[in-house]
Design a protein around this motif. Structure first.
Motif, PDB file in Angstrom:
ATOM      1  N   SER A   3       0.821  -1.220   0.000  1.00  0.00           N
ATOM      2  CA  SER A   3       0.000   0.000   0.000  1.00  0.00           C
ATOM      3  C   SER A   3       0.851   1.265   0.000  1.00  0.00           C
ATOM      4  O   SER A   3       0.461   2.274  -0.589  1.00  0.00           O
ATOM      5  CB  SER A   3      -0.970   0.003   1.179  1.00  0.00           C
ATOM      6  OG  SER A   3      -0.268   0.062   2.405  1.00  0.00           O
ATOM      7  N   ASP A   7       0.489   4.114  -2.772  1.00  0.00           N
ATOM      8  CA  ASP A   7       0.218   5.514  -2.423  1.00  0.00           C
ATOM      9  C   ASP A   7       1.232   6.443  -3.089  1.00  0.00           C
ATOM     10  O   ASP A   7       0.871   7.487  -3.638  1.00  0.00           O
ATOM     11  CB  ASP A   7       0.241   5.714  -0.909  1.00  0.00           C
ATOM     12  CG  ASP A   7      -0.963   5.089  -0.219  1.00  0.00           C
ATOM     13  OD1 ASP A   7      -1.933   4.704  -0.912  1.00  0.00           O
ATOM     14  OD2 ASP A   7      -0.928   4.984   1.020  1.00  0.00           O
ATOM     15  N   LEU A  79       6.230   7.485   1.824  1.00  0.00           N
ATOM     16  CA  LEU A  79       5.014   7.614   2.613  1.00  0.00           C
ATOM     17  C   LEU A  79       5.410   8.136   3.987  1.00  0.00           C
ATOM     18  O   LEU A  79       6.150   7.474   4.720  1.00  0.00           O
ATOM     19  CB  LEU A  79       4.319   6.256   2.732  1.00  0.00           C
ATOM     20  CG  LEU A  79       2.980   6.241   3.456  1.00  0.00           C
ATOM     21  CD1 LEU A  79       1.918   6.986   2.660  1.00  0.00           C
ATOM     22  CD2 LEU A  79       2.538   4.797   3.692  1.00  0.00           C
ATOM     23  N   LYS A 106      -4.165  12.338   0.874  1.00  0.00           N
ATOM     24  CA  LYS A 106      -5.339  11.645   0.356  1.00  0.00           C
ATOM     25  C   LYS A 106      -6.584  12.249   0.968  1.00  0.00           C
ATOM     26  O   LYS A 106      -6.709  12.347   2.187  1.00  0.00           O
ATOM     27  CB  LYS A 106      -5.260  10.153   0.665  1.00  0.00           C
ATOM     28  CG  LYS A 106      -6.321   9.358  -0.039  1.00  0.00           C
ATOM     29  CD  LYS A 106      -6.074   7.879   0.118  1.00  0.00           C
ATOM     30  CE  LYS A 106      -7.102   7.123  -0.708  1.00  0.00           C
ATOM     31  NZ  LYS A 106      -6.856   5.687  -0.644  1.00  0.00           N
ATOM     32  N   TRP A 113      -6.021  11.665  -4.221  1.00  0.00           N
ATOM     33  CA  TRP A 113      -4.784  12.331  -3.823  1.00  0.00           C
ATOM     34  C   TRP A 113      -4.732  13.735  -4.385  1.00  0.00           C
ATOM     35  O   TRP A 113      -5.013  13.957  -5.564  1.00  0.00           O
ATOM     36  CB  TRP A 113      -3.587  11.521  -4.313  1.00  0.00           C
ATOM     37  CG  TRP A 113      -3.398  10.289  -3.501  1.00  0.00           C
ATOM     38  CD1 TRP A 113      -3.949   9.060  -3.749  1.00  0.00           C
ATOM     39  CD2 TRP A 113      -2.655  10.170  -2.301  1.00  0.00           C
ATOM     40  NE1 TRP A 113      -3.582   8.186  -2.758  1.00  0.00           N
ATOM     41  CE2 TRP A 113      -2.781   8.833  -1.858  1.00  0.00           C
ATOM     42  CE3 TRP A 113      -1.888  11.048  -1.547  1.00  0.00           C
ATOM     43  CZ2 TRP A 113      -2.167   8.363  -0.706  1.00  0.00           C
ATOM     44  CZ3 TRP A 113      -1.264  10.577  -0.402  1.00  0.00           C
ATOM     45  CH2 TRP A 113      -1.411   9.251   0.004  1.00  0.00           C
TER      46      TRP A 113
END
Length: 128
Positions: A3, A7, A79, A106, A113
């Motif tokens: 994830s 992202d 991230l 997000k 986003w």
């Protein structure tokens, strides 16, 4: 793909869309990629807000199909926290080379986003 990678890839896709002259020339398309609390400190040192950027973006360099387009390189991201990505990259636009840092967050629901913050620094000729 995990994830975090997904992202980061979504933020990169948004960043690349914001470099597209069609998107830059369209208030509607650009507004889908900029967070309502967006702030930018441009290469000139000028501070831009969401409304000012949307109003003036169609007249910025890189917003016309007949002019020079952004050539991005070395784009990477990390991230920072769930729903928060930091990107760094360089662009060349005509003769101007610039280093960039942007934060994407997000939104809720279908918002997806959106760029929350952007900083650009012009690179003088001869600087590595």
């Amino acid at each position: 793909m995990d994830s975090a990678t997904d992202d980061v890839n979504q933020a990169i896709a948004g960043e690349l869309q914001l470099m597209d002259p069609h998107v830059r020339a369209s208030r509607e398309l650009a507004s889908q990629l900029l967070d309502p609390q967006f702030v930018e400190v441009g290469g000139s040192g000028r501070r831009w807000t969401y409304e000012v950027m949307l109003a003036e973006l169609p007249n910025h360099p890189g917003s016309s199909l007949s002019g020079p387009c952004f050539e991005p390189s070395d784009m990477s991201g990390v991230l920072l926290a769930p729903g928060l990505v930091h990107l760094t990259f360089e662009t060349v636009l005509g003769e101007r080379r610039t280093r960039h840092s942007s934060i994407w967050r997000k939104g809720d629901g279908a918002a997806g986003w959106r760029m929350y913050y952007h900083q650009a620094t012009r690179v003088p000729p001869g600087v590595q």
